[in-house]
Design a protein around this motif. Structure first.
Motif, PDB file in Angstrom:
ATOM      1  N   HIS B  63     -11.429   4.742 -12.106  1.00 48.62           N
ATOM      2  CA  HIS B  63     -10.521   4.635 -11.062  1.00 48.62           C
ATOM      3  C   HIS B  63      -9.220   4.765 -11.392  1.00 48.62           C
ATOM      4  CE1 HIS B  63     -14.046   3.360  -7.972  1.00 48.62           C
ATOM      5  NE2 HIS B  63     -13.976   4.762  -8.624  1.00 48.62           N
ATOM      6  N   THR B  99     -11.469   8.688  -4.234  1.00 54.77           N
ATOM      7  CA  THR B  99     -10.163   8.052  -4.924  1.00 54.77           C
ATOM      8  C   THR B  99      -9.950   9.113  -6.365  1.00 54.77           C
ATOM      9  OG1 THR B  99      -9.269   6.030  -5.645  1.00 54.77           O
ATOM     10  CG2 THR B  99     -11.403   6.506  -6.430  1.00 54.77           C
ATOM     11  N   ASP B 126      -6.764   9.873  -1.236  1.00 56.70           N
ATOM     12  CA  ASP B 126      -6.495   8.703  -1.062  1.00 56.70           C
ATOM     13  C   ASP B 126      -4.832   8.479  -1.338  1.00 56.70           C
ATOM     14  OD1 ASP B 126      -6.726   8.557  -3.515  1.00 56.70           O
ATOM     15  OD2 ASP B 126      -7.533   6.330  -3.379  1.00 56.70           O
ATOM     16  N   SER B 176     -10.101   1.593  -3.721  1.00 55.03           N
ATOM     17  CA  SER B 176      -8.662   1.649  -3.836  1.00 55.03           C
ATOM     18  C   SER B 176      -8.030   1.099  -2.773  1.00 55.03           C
ATOM     19  CB  SER B 176      -8.520   3.213  -4.135  1.00 55.03           C
ATOM     20  OG  SER B 176      -8.440   4.032  -2.699  1.00 55.03           O
ATOM     21  N   SER B 179      -9.298   3.336   0.051  1.00 54.38           N
ATOM     22  CA  SER B 179     -10.538   3.842   0.096  1.00 54.38           C
ATOM     23  C   SER B 179     -11.653   2.868   0.152  1.00 54.38           C
ATOM     24  CB  SER B 179     -10.662   4.934  -1.122  1.00 54.38           C
ATOM     25  OG  SER B 179     -11.930   5.461  -0.974  1.00 54.38           O
TER      26      SER B 179
END
Lengths: 227, 960
Positions: B63, B99, B126, B176, B179
């Motif tokens: 991520h 994300t 996002d 996130s 998110s």
């Protein structure tokens, strides 16, 4: 007239066309409520959420400055857009979900669509030359995903219910005006028969009728804004 | 020290340069990162130099925002000689939009690895540029049972609330800053509009939502292709299960790569695919392809369609041919069918018979069928379908149903019979025509009867009945002929005639009996030479023999047996069956029988049950159970004796003709007998009779009578003997007493020599006061001596105080009738005296009781003594009490009524009771004086009656 029984307009108890049209609008309002309930049963998530208040049909609200005929014409335009939107809804639902004919929801959709067509026809007859301007509605169904389509369909049904309610108010005002005119005409005829009626009295009657018309127009506006 | 510093510097340089990890290999270079959102896949492309011999690479997906590793994998690549670019595809469980993702790679050598490449980023939704709320994935189609990860991206400034499915919240994870992710596992099939998953803000306001469609891949089965017209192909299939995917996600079909328009419509429900094509001879392959978002399936069928012809439905018309036949004609929409040898099936539906009757017709180019043996005036519906006769494949489609109604025809002959109740009276009975016999709308029946030379009598009866006509013949001179016919709109039925039987049916005595077998009577009889047209068996309930209720069955031919079965048979009802021989003239009665379709226990009791005592036996007799209550053939009677608590069977009479029974050797007490008749089905109701046996009743009466007679005779004899011997008895028991001598009385001397003493006789009155004792119901007399004052009332002068007070009973000889002046008038005493006249000329009469001092004064007192008691004091002894009550109203008589003598011989005063004993002493016939001296003892007069009658008898008065 028992609005829920679905009897024909000709069987209605009203004496004037406005009255019959108002009764038809009442019937349509009840059917539209039923359609909404059926949709909420199909898509129960609708009841779990709070939707922001956004109108699909953007028409100027009936103003007190407008005559009843003008208001009626505006209402015809709005209901026409509602009819188009409803047809779009039915088409999109068939495409997207393959809605089967014969279901309660589909039956009620067809009933509302047909009744709305009848109401529009009756209202056009009442406009007396004030032909409504047809504005095609914006098809918001293809802008988003399926979830957005469902929200849009729900908004269309709410919009339809709203405009039918406004139409009922205007039709009732119109009916009241017509009855007042008829009563005044009957009195004037009686006075002329007795030779005791002057021009001044006639003018007073007309002014009174104008004030009443303006006042009822305000009432109609207020009711429509009340949504 | 210097060496130590150099070593540290060397190690530091090594570490900084990374020589420990990849001393010789640089990091691979990512050259591309492609993504596909619907499939949630991303493809990484990287390159290495040609001289590289690296076969393993480490890849990591992170991520971007949190630098959290999402996925790491070591991939192996094949040695490439044509280039240096490698690709790796990864499908993310989370929508790629949720994300931003970063991907990096490094070479993986057996002992060392290269540095990580520069990460490549895949920007999610996002990011700041897109500030609206969003939800992913949108409109995803997944199989049933799969897991789906949803993410909700909320805009800045809004607080995430929840991710919901229906009314249920899903657990979520924040991946996130904006998110949030939830996983929906093992998803069930969704509805036609999909499953709604939506994201709410903290204030329950809708952020966004998505729809997931959970269903199945297509699964068609049983593909079968055929042709309807040899110019097109039509393939059909069935579905194993519903895919739950509709609309744009529905299943699409194609046949041999041609789209099936009939099956691919939005609302298509038909699972068939048809299109025109020129059929080639021989077998062909037909491949159906079904596909949707979740899969693709192919089905194949191989066939020569020339052998798979299924004709379309013909268009049928009907043509009526009279009342009994019709013709169906049809033509084919496809003219080509007319050249085929066809087999057609016609189904006839008739009114009241919904089960169709199939008829098969065969022929080349068949276009019509004749329907025979239809019923007149009946409604029918017909359908036709055909198939190829050669290479029969399937029946074609049914034609539309065609309805028709046949015409009316004349009714069938009426089944008629004549039942005679007597020689002249009877009934014409016929069976109503059923609908199938009426052949139309029946209007009525025409009945006529006549004899040669007599007028014809007619009677019309409506079709609704009654179906009999009572007749009364005018004579027996000749045979009567009865004719019955029915008529409807079409015509009259053939007239049926029958000659009235010349003799009525006889009684039911001594008829053979029979019981049905399972509701059917089996009758057989000796063939009759007189029978020319068969036999007729009639039956009717025996108890209805005078009504017109009759049923019968005509048996044509020589069959001399019949099985009679009828729905009208009633269990327990006796029927009389008669067998007639059908002759050219009147039917000839051959025999009669009685029968029960089912015997039951009698419901009636024997009648007139009587019990008679014969010495110490009882004879029971009764009469049969009435016919209505028999319910079967009476097989006998059961005799019961009621024995306190139960019925004791004492006799079973198995011969029903015996209707009496004698119970012998019974003791003299009360008996209760019960008689029950029984049939083969059991015993019926009981009839009960009670009888009390009296021992020698007549003899006892006889003994009493004899004793009474003997006593009477004895008394008569004694009386007669006494009468005849009365003189002897008189002399023996009552000897003659010499007549007393009365001194000669000289009145002159008396009046002259003696002066009549006028002094009132001293007398004493006895005042008898009656005291009624209500308790005893008898009257009691109380004797009270009158005082002097009272005596003054009775006497004319003062009482003689000088007298000794001794009382005397005064006797007066009275000759009734000789001296009327002395007889008191209107008194009971006189009455009594007069009645005594008849028996004796002389009678002792008690006229008063008084005390007198001298006998001389007694004569002077006669008037007074005669007057007072007679006027009020004395009452006849026979007088009844009510008579006294009436008299008591008179105050003058009250005192007198108080005196009630206790008996005939009761004396008025206690002083005179002594005289009562003298009554038994001999008396003179001509005198009232007692001849025997009076006894000294005192005796009561009350027990006197026991001897009174005897004394009276001897005295000859005959009266007490």
């Amino acid at each position: 007239m028992d609005l829920r029984s679905g009897r024909s307009l000709s069987a209605a108890g009203g004496s004037s066309a406005a009255c019959k049209t108002a009764e038809l609008a009442h019937l349509l309002q009840w059917e539209c409520t039923q359609l909404l309930e059926l949709y909420e049963m199909k898509e129960p998530f609708i009841l779990e959420v709070t939707l922001p208040e956004v109108h699909i049909i953007t028409l100027p609200q009936p103003s007190s400055d407008l005559s009843v005929d003008k208001q009626l014409s505006t209402m015809c335009s709005a209901l026409h857009q509602c009819l188009k939107l409803l047809e779009t809804v039915m088409c999109r639902e068939e495409e997207e979900f393959g809605i089967q004919e014969g279901g309660d929801y589909r039956k009620m959709q067809n009933t509302v669509k047909d009744r709305l067509g009848d109401l529009l026809h009756c209202m056009k007859l009442l406009t007396k030359g004030e032909l409504p301007s047809h504005t095609e509605p914006t098809d918001g169904s293809k802008n988003g995903n399926t979830f957005a389509l469902k929200i849009w369909i729900y908004r269309v049904l709410l919009e339809l219910k709203h405009w039918i309610k406004c139409a009922i108010v205007i039709l009732l005002n119109m009916q009241s005006l017509q009855e007042t005119k008829r009563r005044v005409t009957r009195k004037r005829g009686a006075r002329e028969m007795h030779g005791s009626e002057g021009e001044g009295g006639r003018e007073r009657v007309w002014r009174s009728t104008g004030r009443r018309s303006a006042m009822e127009g305000k009432v109609a506006k207020g009711r429509c804004k009340a949504k | 020290m210097c060496n130590f510093l150099l070593w540290v510097l060397f190690v530091t340089l090594l570490t900084r340069k990374g020589y420990c990890q990849s001393p010789h290999y640089p990091a691979p270079k990512i050259v591309g990162l492609d993504s596909d959102s619907p499939s949630q896949s991303l493809t990484v492309s990287w390159e290495n130099d040609l001289s590289s011999a690296v076969r393993f690479y480490d890849l990591e997906v992170l991520h971007t925002e949190t630098n959290e590793t999402v996925h790491s994998e070591t991939v192996m690549v094949a040695p490439r000689t044509d280039g240096t670019v490698h690709k790796w595809k990864w499908i993310s469980p989370t929508p790629l939009e949720c994300t931003s993702l970063s991907v990096r790679i490094r070479s993986n050598l057996p002992q060392v690895s290269s540095e990580w490449s520069k990460p490549w980023n895949l920007t999610g939704k996002d990011v700041l540029e897109d500030g609206r709320a969003q939800m992913y994935p949108q409109d995803k189609v997944v199989p049933v049972g799969s897991n789906t990860t949803f993410c909700c991206i909320v805009p800045d400034g809004k607080k995430f609330g929840s991710i919901m499915v229906g009314r249920g919240k899903l657990p979520f994870t924040r991946i996130s800053r904006r998110s949030y992710v939830s996983v929906r596992i093992n998803q069930p099939a969704s509805s036609s509009t999909g499953t709604n998953v939506f994201c709410l803000y903290q204030n329950e306001e809708l952020a966004d939502g998505s729809v997931v469609f959970v269903g199945y891949p297509p699964e068609p089965r049983n593909l079968i292709c055929e042709t309807r017209d040899l110019q097109s192909v039509e393939c059909g299939w069935s579905l194993e299960r519903v895919t739950h995917l509709y609309g744009t996600r529905r299943t699409f079909y194609s046949l041999n790569e041609r789209e099936c328009e009939s099956a691919n419509g939005f609302s298509a429900t038909e699972h068939k695919c048809r299109f025109n094509m020129t059929l080639a001879p021989g077998e062909q392959n037909w491949t159906l392809t079904a596909r949707n978002h979740l899969g693709k399936v192919e089905l194949m069928d191989t066939a020569d369609l020339n052998h798979r012809v299924r004709p379309r439905a013909p268009e049928v018309v009907v043509e009526l041919l009279g009342a009994w036949n019709a013709s169906l004609r049809w033509h084919w929409v496809v003219p080509w069918y007319g050249k085929l040898p066809l087999v057609c099936q016609v189904w006839i539906f008739s009114e009241g018979n919904p089960k169709p009757t199939p008829h098969i017709y065969v022929g080349p180019g068949l276009t019509q069928a004749l329907l025979r043996d239809l019923w007149p005036d009946s409604k029918y519906a017909a359908q036709v379908r055909c198939a190829t006769q050669q290479n029969f494949w399937k029946w074609g489609d049914w034609s539309s149903e065609i309805r028709f109604k046949t015409k009316e025809d004349r009714p069938d002959p009426v089944n008629v019979w004549v039942q005679m109740h007597s020689e002249l009276d009877g009934c014409i009975v016929w069976k109503p025509l059923s609908k199938s016999q009426s052949h139309g709308q029946l209007k009525g029946y025409e009945v006529s009867w006549s004899s040669p030379g007599n007028r014809v009598q007619r009677n019309s009866v409506l079709s609704t009945g009654p179906y009999y006509v009572p007749i009364s013949l005018e004579g027996l001179a000749s045979d009567y002929v009865v004719t019955v016919m029915a008529w409807n709109n079409a015509s009259d039925s053939p007239a049926i005639s029958i000659t009235v039987p010349s003799s009525p049916e006889d009684g039911d005595g001594a008829l053979s009996e029979m019981v049905s077998n399972g509701g059917t009577f089996h009758l057989s009889w000796p063939p009759s030479p007189n029978s020319t047209c068969g036999y007729v068996v009639t039956w009717y309930p025996t108890s209805w023999n005078r009504t017109c209720s009759l049923d019968w069955e005509k048996l044509p031919g020589d069959n001399s047996s019949a099985r009679i079965q009828s729905e009208s048979f009633i269990a327990g009802e006796r029927y009389t069956f008669s067998v007639y021989a059908c002759t050219p003239g009147a039917p000839l009665l051959l025999e009669k029988r009685l029968g029960y379709v089912e015997e039951q226990a009698p419901t009636g009791t024997v009648t007139r049950l009587m019990a008679d005592q014969i010495d110490s036996s009882v004879r029971l007799s009764w009469e049969p159970v009435p016919l209505e209550g028999q319910r079967g053939f009476i097989r006998g009677y059961l005799i019961y004796l009621y024995n306190v608590t139960q019925l004791q069977l004492i006799e079973n009479i198995t011969d029903p003709s015996i209707m009496s029974y004698t119970a012998t050797q019974l003791s003299y007490t009360t008996y209760k007998f019960t008689v029950k008749a029984y049939t083969s089905a059991g015993a019926g109701k009981e009839a009960t009779v009670s009888i009390k046996l009296d021992p020698f009743t007549d003899l006892l009466i006889m003994e009493i009578l004899i004793a009474a007679g003997s006593m009477t005779v004895l008394l008569v004899l004694v009386t007669a003997l006494c009468y005849t011997k009365r003189e002897w008895m008189k002399k023996t028991f009552y000897p003659e007493i010499p007549e007393p001598r009365v001194p000669e009385w000289k009145p002159t001397q008396a009046f002259g020599a003696q002066t009549l003493d006028m002094t009132p006789c001293a007398h004493s009155y006895v005042h008898i006061v009656e005291t009624r004792r209500r308790t005893s119901g008898k009257e009691e007399l109380k004797v009270v001596l009158e005082d002097s004052e009272e005596g003054e009332q009775w006497g004319n002068g003062p009482p003689d105080m000088d007298s000794d007070g001794q009382s005397f009973l005064r006797y007066y000889n009275q000759v009734v009738g000789e001296d009327p002046g002395l007889a008191p008038s209107g008194t009971g005493s006189s009455g009594l005296s007069s009645r005594s006249t008849g028996s004796a000329r002389t009678e002792v009469t008690y006229t008063g009781i008084q005390t007198s001092s001298t006998s001389a004064c007694s004569s002077a007192c006669i008037p007074a003594a005669m007057e007072a008691p007679l006027s009020a004091g004395y009452r006849p002894q026979k007088a009844s009490i009510p008579a006294q009550a009436e008299v008591s109203d008179d105050p003058q008589l009250d005192a007198g009524t108080e005196y009630q003598p206790q008996c005939s011989w009761k004396l008025d005063s206690p002083e005179e009771t002594s005289l009562d004993s003298s009554l038994g002493s001999p008396t003179s016939v001509n005198s009232s004086q007692f001849l025997l001296p009076e006894p000294s003892g005192e005796e009561n007069c009350s027990p006197a009656p026991s001897t009174t009658w005897f004394r009276n008898l001897l005295s000859g008065s005959g009266k007490p």
